[in-house]
Design a protein around this motif. Structure first.
Motif, mmCIF file in Angstrom:
data_model
loop_
_atom_site.group_PDB
_atom_site.id
_atom_site.type_symbol
_atom_site.label_atom_id
_atom_site.label_comp_id
_atom_site.label_asym_id
_atom_site.label_seq_id
_atom_site.Cartn_x
_atom_site.Cartn_y
_atom_site.Cartn_z
ATOM 1 N N PHE A 172 0.807 -1.223 0.000
ATOM 2 C CA PHE A 172 0.000 0.000 0.000
ATOM 3 C C PHE A 172 0.840 1.273 0.000
ATOM 4 C CE2 PHE A 172 -2.508 -3.051 2.810
ATOM 5 C CZ PHE A 172 -3.103 -3.669 1.714
ATOM 6 N N SER A 173 2.157 1.151 -0.073
ATOM 7 C CA SER A 173 3.025 2.322 0.039
ATOM 8 C C SER A 173 2.813 3.384 -1.042
ATOM 9 C CB SER A 173 4.500 1.893 0.052
ATOM 10 O OG SER A 173 4.837 1.195 -1.137
ATOM 11 N N PRO A 174 2.302 3.062 -2.266
ATOM 12 C CA PRO A 174 2.003 4.151 -3.203
ATOM 13 C C PRO A 174 1.019 5.163 -2.635
ATOM 14 C CG PRO A 174 2.081 2.080 -4.381
ATOM 15 C CD PRO A 174 2.185 1.747 -2.923
ATOM 16 N N SER A 175 0.115 4.729 -1.743
ATOM 17 C CA SER A 175 -0.781 5.639 -1.024
ATOM 18 C C SER A 175 -0.313 5.690 0.420
ATOM 19 C CB SER A 175 -2.231 5.145 -1.097
ATOM 20 O OG SER A 175 -3.071 5.932 -0.278
ATOM 21 N N ARG A 176 0.424 6.710 0.766
ATOM 22 C CA ARG A 176 1.052 6.764 2.085
ATOM 23 C C ARG A 176 0.028 6.748 3.204
ATOM 24 N NH1 ARG A 176 5.294 11.549 3.053
ATOM 25 N NH2 ARG A 176 3.368 12.757 3.266
ATOM 26 N N ASN A 177 -1.065 7.453 3.037
ATOM 27 C CA ASN A 177 -2.086 7.481 4.091
ATOM 28 C C ASN A 177 -2.705 6.116 4.327
ATOM 29 O OD1 ASN A 177 -1.608 10.159 4.415
ATOM 30 N ND2 ASN A 177 -3.531 10.874 3.553
ATOM 31 N N LEU A 178 -2.943 5.365 3.249
ATOM 32 C CA LEU A 178 -3.492 4.022 3.398
ATOM 33 C C LEU A 178 -2.509 3.114 4.127
ATOM 34 C CD1 LEU A 178 -5.594 1.840 2.884
ATOM 35 C CD2 LEU A 178 -4.628 1.529 0.583
ATOM 36 N N ALA A 179 -1.239 3.190 3.773
ATOM 37 C CA ALA A 179 -0.234 2.352 4.432
ATOM 38 C C ALA A 179 -0.106 2.704 5.913
ATOM 39 C CB ALA A 179 1.114 2.521 3.734
ATOM 40 N N TYR A 180 -0.131 4.013 6.232
ATOM 41 C CA TYR A 180 -0.093 4.422 7.639
ATOM 42 C C TYR A 180 -1.303 3.871 8.396
ATOM 43 C CZ TYR A 180 3.603 7.931 6.861
ATOM 44 O OH TYR A 180 4.780 8.572 6.594
ATOM 45 N N ALA A 181 -2.487 4.075 7.825
ATOM 46 C CA ALA A 181 -3.716 3.634 8.497
ATOM 47 C C ALA A 181 -3.707 2.130 8.713
ATOM 48 C CB ALA A 181 -4.938 4.051 7.671
ATOM 49 N N TYR A 182 -3.226 1.403 7.717
ATOM 50 C CA TYR A 182 -3.187 -0.055 7.817
ATOM 51 C C TYR A 182 -2.315 -0.500 8.986
ATOM 52 C CZ TYR A 182 -1.947 -4.865 6.624
ATOM 53 O OH TYR A 182 -1.724 -6.219 6.670
ATOM 54 N N ALA A 183 -1.107 0.046 9.086
ATOM 55 C CA ALA A 183 -0.191 -0.347 10.160
ATOM 56 C C ALA A 183 -0.737 0.056 11.530
ATOM 57 C CB ALA A 183 1.175 0.283 9.925
ATOM 58 N N ILE A 184 -1.314 1.235 11.620
ATOM 59 C CA ILE A 184 -1.839 1.708 12.911
ATOM 60 C C ILE A 184 -3.013 0.848 13.368
ATOM 61 C CG2 ILE A 184 -3.024 3.625 14.040
ATOM 62 C CD1 ILE A 184 -1.326 5.514 12.300
ATOM 63 N N VAL A 185 -3.954 0.581 12.466
ATOM 64 C CA VAL A 185 -5.128 -0.221 12.823
ATOM 65 C C VAL A 185 -4.715 -1.632 13.207
ATOM 66 C CG1 VAL A 185 -7.245 -1.255 11.906
ATOM 67 C CG2 VAL A 185 -6.733 1.144 11.441
ATOM 68 N N PHE A 186 -3.720 -2.178 12.529
ATOM 69 C CA PHE A 186 -3.278 -3.547 12.818
ATOM 70 C C PHE A 186 -2.603 -3.635 14.187
ATOM 71 C CE2 PHE A 186 -1.329 -7.580 12.638
ATOM 72 C CZ PHE A 186 -1.783 -8.289 11.538
ATOM 73 N N LEU A 187 -1.726 -2.694 14.503
ATOM 74 C CA LEU A 187 -0.890 -2.810 15.699
ATOM 75 C C LEU A 187 -1.482 -2.132 16.931
ATOM 76 C CD1 LEU A 187 2.594 -2.228 14.013
ATOM 77 C CD2 LEU A 187 1.595 -4.405 14.735
ATOM 78 N N SER A 188 -2.423 -1.220 16.743
ATOM 79 C CA SER A 188 -2.967 -0.500 17.898
ATOM 80 C C SER A 188 -3.621 -1.403 18.941
ATOM 81 C CB SER A 188 -3.963 0.564 17.428
ATOM 82 O OG SER A 188 -3.294 1.599 16.749
ATOM 83 N N PRO A 189 -4.429 -2.403 18.559
ATOM 84 C CA PRO A 189 -5.013 -3.267 19.600
ATOM 85 C C PRO A 189 -3.961 -3.948 20.464
ATOM 86 C CG PRO A 189 -6.149 -3.583 17.527
ATOM 87 C CD PRO A 189 -4.947 -2.737 17.226
#
Length: 384
Positions: free
Chosen positions: A136-153
């Motif tokens: 998802f790195s071509p869309s930086r916001n999507l890649a950020y959101a993905y990592a945050i949502v995955f690791l936040s719990p």
């Protein structure tokens, strides 16, 4: 999306389509990794025996989301630009739903007391997150959101549990590592894409006039013939040539001739009715224009407007002033079906009309008889 990454990113529907084609292609291999990994880990660690309802519910949820993502991926790069926000939003939903569910199960594994379950979830989660941010790195916001949502719990659970501070530190460190990885990969992607687009632009651009070149015109003519045939639309082609241009070069020199071509090209581009119209320098002092969706009357109006503007224009360069005129040949037909060789035949009709304009005294617009007497799919080379 395109505007989310770094500066110097191309804009418009073409750029959007290219970026999301890349993202979909990158993400496709991992669509079903979530239910597969979860099912294997839950079964091998014994988690499904203790919590069968939860295990099967998660399998069903992850599989359902995978199917939705697959359907979305198929249609995302085919939609019209005006509908792209809906499909792009659905793409985001699928990605974040997968990451949220799997990340929540990873957080649960930290509290499960099952060492094998925790270990397998940690290893698989680390790999999935790394693969996801790369995809998802071509869309930086999507890649950020993905990592945050995955690791936040996992971070929340580890901080909430007083004996998991070390795990919390590892997860936070890994999140920052992913964050920096996204920035680096995003920058590299856009540098590579911009370089590619620059080379593509150079390969299709005439260096003297900055118009499209013959190669691009021929490719676009074939494409628009296909599209117009599919939609049963009119297609008009104009071929324009500067009158007595050799005499201009001989009298004033090639530098003046080059400037003359540049100013003629400027008149062409500034007098086309739509940004989607195609204008090219076809060779020497000859130019060509494609007006998709334009009928004969509309094409004649455009041709006469351009001819009139150039006739009245004064070419000025290094204290030299002169005037030039152009002759225009055009063909305009309604395309009902596509045949092999159709683009070449249509261009030939316009080119032959141009020669008729020359023979009839120049500085005029002449329509090919194909514009009124023939229909696409019925045109024959011998018709003119």
């Amino acid at each position: 999306m395109a505007a989310e990454a770094i500066v110097h990113q191309p804009e418009g529907s073409d750029a959007w389509l290219r970026v999301w084609r890349d993202i979909v292609k990158r993400a496709m291999p991992g669509i079903f990794i979530y239910p597969i990994f979860w099912a294997v880990i839950a079964a091998s660690s014994g988690f499904h025996k203790l919590h069968p309802a939860l295990s099967w519910s998660v399998v069903a949820a992850l599989t359902g989301i995978s199917i939705v993502r697959l359907i979305n991926a198929i249609y995302l790069t085919r939609v019209q630009p005006e509908k792209r926000q809906v499909w792009q939003g659905l793409f985001w939903f699928g990605i974040l739903a997968h990451s949220g569910i799997y990340g929540s199960m990873f957080a649960l594994s930290l509290l499960s007391g099952n060492a094998q379950f925790s270990l397998l979830m940690a290893f698989s989660g680390a790999g999935i997150v790394a693969g996801g941010v790369n995809s998802f790195s071509p869309s930086r916001n999507l890649a950020y959101a993905y990592a945050i949502v995955f690791l936040s719990p996992g971070i929340v659970v580890a901080l909430w549990s007083q004996d998991l501070w070390v795990e919390a530190g590892f997860i936070v460190t890994y999140l920052f590592y992913m964050w920096n990885l996204v920035r680096q990969q995003n920058a590299e992607y856009w540098v590579s894409l911009n370089n590619e687009r620059t080379l593509a632009l150079q390969s299709r651009t005439d260096s003297l006039t900055t118009l499209n070149n013959r190669r691009y015109f021929d490719e676009k003519l074939k494409e628009l013939c296909h599209l117009s045939s599919r939609d049963h639309m009119n297609l008009s082609i104009l071929v324009l040539d500067c009158d007595f241009f050799k005499a201009v070069n001989d009298k004033y020199g090639h530098d003046f001739g080059d400037e003359c071509l540049r100013q003629v090209a400027n008149v062409l581009t500034t007098n086309l009715p739509r940004a989607t119209d195609v204008c090219a320098r076809y060779g020497g002092e000859e130019f060509s224009i494609i007006l998709a969706g334009t009928d004969l009357q509309g094409a004649q109006l455009v041709a006469e407007k351009i001819r009139n503007k150039i006739e009245k224009m004064e070419i000025k360069y290094k204290n030299i002033t002169t005037k030039v005129t152009i002759s225009v040949g055009l063909v305009s037909v309604r395309l009902d079906n596509f045949e092999v060789g159709l683009p070449e035949r249509l261009f030939k009709y316009a080119d032959e009309a141009l020669y008729l304009a020359k023979e009839q005294g120049r500085n005029r617009v002449v329509c090919s008889v194909a514009s009124t007497a023939l229909q696409a799919g019925k045109v024959k080379t011998a018709s003119l």
